[in-house]
Design a protein around this motif. Sequence first.
Motif, PDB file in Angstrom:
ATOM      1  N   ASP A  81       6.532  10.885   6.758  1.00 37.66           N
ATOM      2  CA  ASP A  81       5.509  11.710   7.411  1.00 37.66           C
ATOM      3  C   ASP A  81       4.221  11.848   6.613  1.00 37.66           C
ATOM      4  N   VAL A  82       4.296  11.670   5.294  1.00 41.28           N
ATOM      5  CA  VAL A  82       3.085  11.795   4.469  1.00 41.28           C
ATOM      6  C   VAL A  82       2.486  10.425   4.172  1.00 41.28           C
ATOM      7  N   ILE A  83       3.295   9.513   3.644  1.00 46.42           N
ATOM      8  CA  ILE A  83       2.770   8.227   3.182  1.00 46.42           C
ATOM      9  C   ILE A  83       2.672   7.217   4.326  1.00 46.42           C
ATOM     10  N   ARG A  84       3.789   6.853   4.901  1.00 45.50           N
ATOM     11  CA  ARG A  84       3.801   5.769   5.891  1.00 45.50           C
ATOM     12  C   ARG A  84       2.961   6.096   7.124  1.00 45.50           C
ATOM     13  N   LYS A  85       2.986   7.319   7.539  1.00 42.81           N
ATOM     14  CA  LYS A  85       2.257   7.711   8.748  1.00 42.81           C
ATOM     15  C   LYS A  85       0.750   7.573   8.583  1.00 42.81           C
TER      16      LYS A  85
ATOM     17  N   LEU B  89       0.819  -1.213   0.000  1.00 40.97           N
ATOM     18  CA  LEU B  89       0.000   0.000   0.000  1.00 40.97           C
ATOM     19  C   LEU B  89       0.851   1.261   0.000  1.00 40.97           C
ATOM     20  N   VAL B  90       1.976   1.233   0.707  1.00 41.00           N
ATOM     21  CA  VAL B  90       2.900   2.369   0.649  1.00 41.00           C
ATOM     22  C   VAL B  90       3.370   2.579  -0.791  1.00 41.00           C
ATOM     23  N   ASN B  91       3.647   1.491  -1.492  1.00 38.35           N
ATOM     24  CA  ASN B  91       4.057   1.595  -2.890  1.00 38.35           C
ATOM     25  C   ASN B  91       2.960   2.218  -3.745  1.00 38.35           C
ATOM     26  N   PHE B  92       1.709   1.861  -3.471  1.00 41.04           N
ATOM     27  CA  PHE B  92       0.581   2.466  -4.188  1.00 41.04           C
ATOM     28  C   PHE B  92       0.534   3.973  -3.948  1.00 41.04           C
ATOM     29  N   TRP B  93       0.576   4.372  -2.667  1.00 44.91           N
ATOM     30  CA  TRP B  93       0.450   5.795  -2.345  1.00 44.91           C
ATOM     31  C   TRP B  93       1.692   6.582  -2.735  1.00 44.91           C
TER      32      TRP B  93
END
Length: 548
Positions: A185-189, A158-162
């Motif tokens: 701070d933007v994606i993983r969080k 999902l991180v790869n998607f975002w």
Amino acid sequence: MNRTVVSSVLVLAAALACPGEDPAPPTQAQPGTKLSQREIAFHCLNRLSFGPRPGEVDDILSRGWMAWTLEQLEPEKIDDSALQERLKKDCPSVFMSTSEVIDQYRPKELRDRKNLTPEELLKLQQEYNRLRRDVQEELRSAVILRAAHSRRQLNEVLVNFWRNHFSIDQSKDQCQLLAGNYEEDVIRKHVFGKFEDMLMACAKHPAMLVYLDNVLSQRPLSEREKEMVERGGANRKKSEFIQKLERQHGLNENFAREVMELHTVGVQNENVPGGYTQQDVIAVARTLTGWTVSFGEDRCEFNFRKEWHDDDPKKIGVLNLSLSGNGGIEEGEEVIRRLARHPLTAKFICWKLCRHLVNDQPPAALVDKAAAEYLKTGGDLKAVYQTIIFGDDFYRRENFRVKFKTPFEFTVSALRATGSSIVNTNETLRMLDQMGQPTCRCKDPTGYFDQAEAWLDPGVLVYRWQFALRLASGRMGGISMSADYFKPILAKDPAGMKEALESMILPGGVDAPTEARCAEILKQGLKPRQAAEALLGALLGSPTFQEQ
């Protein structure tokens, strides 16, 4: 794209990599038949992780795919401490704030350039260039290490998607130093949180503001100010105020356009009925004037400059919103929140997620169901993921092995399938560059596409074969396969060796061209280890292994 066309291109790529072969067309499973339990386990690991590691298909068969998936939906409860410790040691910058990165990866001596000789300045600039390369490579390495070795596999998928949805190019300007913190701070969080929070974090992060040039966006000069500048230009000595007006960059529409076209409501097309206009782009850009970045000697952070903000009234048709113009930063925040909550955003985001997780042409009913859940929960991403994953469509035969792996997905899945350990990522990253997907460096704000059409150039597919053959023979730099990987294989006769490797690498079944190629390898009379490596290379480079 038709699956037969995809398979034909893959067969062509295989022929280019291994000339002299004439493989037969691949076979296809009949639509409508139910997936076996083993196929379900394989499908689950192909879509909700970057592919099975040795023994994982059997593990899911014993535990149940739903139990595994529910565990993956709560990544914070999965112990990933070993990988975290390695990342902190090898890739420390990805855990730093933007200010910490600026402070530690920019030589402090550069701040006092006036007292430096040209030779000293050149030496310091070279050191700064080296540090910038280091910080970029640390993020690129962390992305590969996490995808290949993390136990929180769904989180990484999902991180790869975002990462692609909110794409930035780490090589642009100050993004070289800021991209690592942006991912954290933007994606993983926010990957399992609310979309609205992720969107707001994106809109206020220095990396995105730099990447899409919003740091330069200022209110347009008024007619009176334009006249003053014109009159002041005739004077030899301009006032400080006139000089300041002349330096204003004016309105920049880049971020406003992409936040609607790529991040939220989308453009109008046959799949998602978007509806914003060019006037909406201008109006949104005006609400985001003054959203910039404060750069200091040891800091870099979001900053709202009120004097740059356009305080005239605005009307945004797609949001049915009128603004008085005197709201300051709150105007932009209101626009971001309304975009996140818009029904068109719900449809666009869920269509992209269904396309990524289910099918390049996702079922319309599933998209509608996920969008309804999005709106009902206020954009709760975890609830949307569950709606898609636990829906009937996810495990239908029609959606089994119909997606095509991107170079990143192929590479990581090959590393996982062979139980390989990454000693260093240098060679892997270099080969991903050759395959056409340089990690964290997509030049287009669309991010890398995940549909088959984007990756079916036979000339580029040849690099996949090269990677597969080098990995299988132990010639991939920086990659270590377990010494025991081939041990149970080599104890078998040639036919048993082929059957065992096929079961390990392609537990969902083998395509006809690959079956024929493996048979040819066995006829060559190779020594057991050579035969095993050749068989493994053929399976990793097969059309079936490219399928997801």
